[in-house]
Design a protein around this motif. Structure first.
Motif: not given
Length: 262
Positions: A216-225
């Motif tokens: 899920p794209y939320s996983h990419a957002l988590k990586l960004l953090d």
């Protein structure tokens, strides 16, 4: 585009020895342009659409490009069910030692994104390894065993892991089921990268589909953090799926690669 021949190197010894397949394109001119290094995903190989298009881009621009198949994948030997992040990372490092590029841009797709992030950690410890000039992550799946698989295990899957050492699930991309082993999951815990600041020391470009059913794209957002200190670009593709292999997705990938190497 000149014809390439698969080369093999042996990684590991005795019962752990496996022959790893490499397709390596040399740069066409001297200079310090980094080599592109393709790191594929779980059960994918170096002859997939994105890998081939990356190699074509390298050929057209006179760049070096290194592709490999992890053990149990594609043209490489070895038992897929013995595969772990540590094992596939070891093979990636061995390929880089063999091909000996001075600078690289690591291009990691799905699980390859996790291996790319671990690779940077390991290369930072190695005074003789290549410099990482950039990172291109396509639908990256860092820590996917811990973050995406373990929390969603059914009771039947937990029982299968305990009793058989693995569980199976249907694959969208193959008639054969995906097999996830206890070793893969346990090793994944020892290779987590989403625990603190990830110091890549280089520009990072992430491509992520918002219709990705696998990561899920939320996983990419988590990586960004976890990448706050770096020059990071995240491109969310509203109608993109996990593969990101459509012509328009390939164009995005190559544009990102160009920004990192040229």
């Amino acid at each position: 585009m000149n014809e390439q021949t698969i080369e093999y190197i042996t990684v590991g010894t005795a019962a752990e020895a496996r022959d790893i397949a490499i397709l390596s394109r040399k740069a066409q001119h001297d200079g310090d342009a980094p080599a592109l290094v393709w790191l594929g995903g779980y059960r994918s190989d170096m002859t997939g659409t994105k890998a081939v298009e990356l190699d074509r881009f390298a050929a057209e621009n006179g760049l070096a490009c290194i592709r490999l198949d992890y053990s149990g994948h594609g043209a490489s030997k070895g038992d897929f069910n013995k595969g772990t992040i540590s094992r596939w990372l070891e093979e990636t490092i061995a390929v880089l030692r063999h091909t000996a590029p001075k600078r690289i841009v690591a291009v990691g797709s799905s699980m390859g994104g996790w291996i790319a992030l671990r690779l940077i950690e390991e290369l930072r410890k190695d005074k003789h390894g290549p410099e990482v000039a950039g990172l291109l992550l396509i639908a990256p799946a860092p820590d996917f065993t811990f973050e995406l698989i373990e929390p969603n295990l059914s009771e039947a899957e937990k029982a299968s892991l305990k009793d058989r050492g693995y569980f199976e699930e249907p694959s969208e991309y193959s008639p054969e089921p995906n097999i996830f082993t206890r070793d893969l999951i346990e090793d994944g815990r020892n290779n987590r990268v989403l625990q603190g600041i990830i110091q890549t020391g280089c520009p990072v470009h992430i491509l992520q589909g918002m219709q990705d059913a696998d990561v899920p794209y939320s996983h990419a957002l988590k990586l960004l953090d976890h990448l706050p200190a770096d020059d990071v670009v995240l491109s969310l593709i509203r109608d993109g799926d996990h593969r990101l292999s459509r012509p328009q997705d390939i164009e995005r990938m190559l544009a990102a690669a160009k920004s990192l190497v040229l």
